[in-house]
Design a protein around this motif. Sequence first.
Motif, PDB file in Angstrom:
ATOM      1  N   ALA A  23      46.362 -21.555  -1.932  1.00 42.91           N
ATOM      2  CA  ALA A  23      46.312 -20.121  -2.226  1.00 42.91           C
ATOM      3  C   ALA A  23      47.163 -19.725  -3.418  1.00 42.91           C
ATOM      4  CB  ALA A  23      46.751 -19.326  -0.998  1.00 42.91           C
ATOM      5  N   VAL A  24      48.099 -20.596  -3.828  1.00 44.15           N
ATOM      6  CA  VAL A  24      49.025 -20.264  -4.918  1.00 44.15           C
ATOM      7  C   VAL A  24      49.030 -21.384  -5.955  1.00 44.15           C
ATOM      8  CG1 VAL A  24      50.522 -18.757  -3.562  1.00 44.15           C
ATOM      9  CG2 VAL A  24      50.912 -21.219  -3.536  1.00 44.15           C
ATOM     10  N   PRO A  25      49.334 -21.057  -7.207  1.00 42.83           N
ATOM     11  CA  PRO A  25      49.317 -22.091  -8.249  1.00 42.83           C
ATOM     12  C   PRO A  25      50.460 -23.088  -8.150  1.00 42.83           C
ATOM     13  CG  PRO A  25      50.006 -19.971  -9.158  1.00 42.83           C
ATOM     14  CD  PRO A  25      49.539 -19.705  -7.773  1.00 42.83           C
ATOM     15  N   THR A  26      51.569 -22.688  -7.534  1.00 45.97           N
ATOM     16  CA  THR A  26      52.704 -23.615  -7.446  1.00 45.97           C
ATOM     17  C   THR A  26      53.041 -23.898  -5.980  1.00 45.97           C
ATOM     18  OG1 THR A  26      54.192 -21.704  -7.710  1.00 45.97           O
ATOM     19  CG2 THR A  26      53.666 -22.994  -9.686  1.00 45.97           C
ATOM     20  N   TRP A  27      54.014 -23.161  -5.410  1.00 45.52           N
ATOM     21  CA  TRP A  27      54.449 -23.414  -4.038  1.00 45.52           C
ATOM     22  C   TRP A  27      54.416 -22.128  -3.230  1.00 45.52           C
ATOM     23  CZ3 TRP A  27      54.419 -28.437  -3.932  1.00 45.52           C
ATOM     24  CH2 TRP A  27      54.827 -29.148  -5.064  1.00 45.52           C
ATOM     25  N   PRO A  28      53.959 -22.179  -1.978  1.00 45.24           N
ATOM     26  CA  PRO A  28      53.929 -20.962  -1.155  1.00 45.24           C
ATOM     27  C   PRO A  28      55.334 -20.520  -0.767  1.00 45.24           C
ATOM     28  CG  PRO A  28      53.308 -22.894   0.146  1.00 45.24           C
ATOM     29  CD  PRO A  28      53.426 -23.355  -1.278  1.00 45.24           C
ATOM     30  N   TRP A  85      45.688 -19.284   4.113  1.00 44.21           N
ATOM     31  CA  TRP A  85      45.539 -18.580   2.829  1.00 44.21           C
ATOM     32  C   TRP A  85      46.050 -17.148   2.941  1.00 44.21           C
ATOM     33  CZ3 TRP A  85      42.448 -21.026  -1.214  1.00 44.21           C
ATOM     34  CH2 TRP A  85      42.387 -20.276  -2.395  1.00 44.21           C
ATOM     35  N   VAL A 110      49.805 -16.454   3.057  1.00 43.77           N
ATOM     36  CA  VAL A 110      50.513 -16.489   1.781  1.00 43.77           C
ATOM     37  C   VAL A 110      50.174 -15.294   0.902  1.00 43.77           C
ATOM     38  CG1 VAL A 110      50.708 -17.775  -0.393  1.00 43.77           C
ATOM     39  CG2 VAL A 110      50.763 -18.988   1.789  1.00 43.77           C
ATOM     40  N   THR A 111      48.894 -14.898   0.880  1.00 37.84           N
ATOM     41  CA  THR A 111      48.452 -13.866  -0.061  1.00 37.84           C
ATOM     42  C   THR A 111      48.297 -12.483   0.561  1.00 37.84           C
ATOM     43  OG1 THR A 111      46.094 -14.288   0.352  1.00 37.84           O
ATOM     44  CG2 THR A 111      47.201 -15.634  -1.346  1.00 37.84           C
ATOM     45  N   ASP A 126      40.319 -14.423   0.346  1.00 36.70           N
ATOM     46  CA  ASP A 126      39.793 -14.773  -0.970  1.00 36.70           C
ATOM     47  C   ASP A 126      38.491 -15.556  -0.803  1.00 36.70           C
ATOM     48  OD1 ASP A 126      40.811 -15.109  -4.011  1.00 36.70           O
ATOM     49  OD2 ASP A 126      39.766 -16.958  -3.390  1.00 36.70           O
TER      50      ASP A 126
END
Length: 290
Positions: free
Chosen positions: A31-36, A153, A156-157, A161
């Motif tokens: 869900a994220v480009p790096t780390w949740p 997902w 985290v967001t 999505d």
Amino acid sequence: MISVASHYFELCKPKVVYLIVFTAVVGMFLAVPTWPPLNALVAGTLGIGLAAASAAAINHLLDQRIDAVMARTRNRPLPSGLLGERQVLCFALILCAVSMILLVVWVNPLTAMLTFFSLIGYAIIYTVWLKRATPQNIVIGGAAGAAPPVLGWVAVTGSIDPNALILFLIIYAWTPPHFWALAIHRRHDYAAADIPMLPVTHGVQFTRWHILFYTILLIIVTILPFLTGMSGLLYLSGVTVLNIGFLWYVLRMLSGKDESLPMQTFSYSIIYLMLLFVFLLADHYLHLII
């Protein structure tokens, strides 16, 4: 004390919960480009895992009659008399309450709501109604089992999505060939318990063909992460190999010459799903390495 704890642990169906938690955690990372965020990762994992364990315990409670009939399940804590109904019910409710508190307070209300609906979908709608109502029970009820990566997902967001829904579709398409392979192997148990699983109501060969059709659907769905740009060539290469393996097992099972193939296919399907999500995760973080 240790023995009693082991009975409660068995109620949680730990092997199933491990797979649920694993796909949920992968959903968090995707869900994220790096780390949740750490709070979502820790509290979300615990909350989703406890909810899954609660649903499993409720399943034990509601299925104790048929569990007592089936050879695979007759030694479970309830039919064997190791635990009582009140103990199991209290245990399930405590797990559910703790999971909801964790998700509402430390994650977000949407994750808590979706997790609760998934719990009800499996523990009540599937177990009480669908399982006994139609041979398509696992297809209709598969939505609850396909939810974990979406839950991760959303943890985290805070939102649903389209890419999360692709992960949902993958598990949803995977569930029928996975479960029907086991149902073929255990068809006599299901018949004795009067559960209308597909191989009981329509025969083994009919079920084998359905497994093939759903495996083809699964192969198509698993290409979607690459086609939508969610994943790249690493994932595509890995899932292609996995799909060839799945199709190989299913086509061999179609001949019906080897009675051990349904369980071999069932076992491979578990490895398949775990590796598929590993490839998704590895592909997602490939850009950080190169």
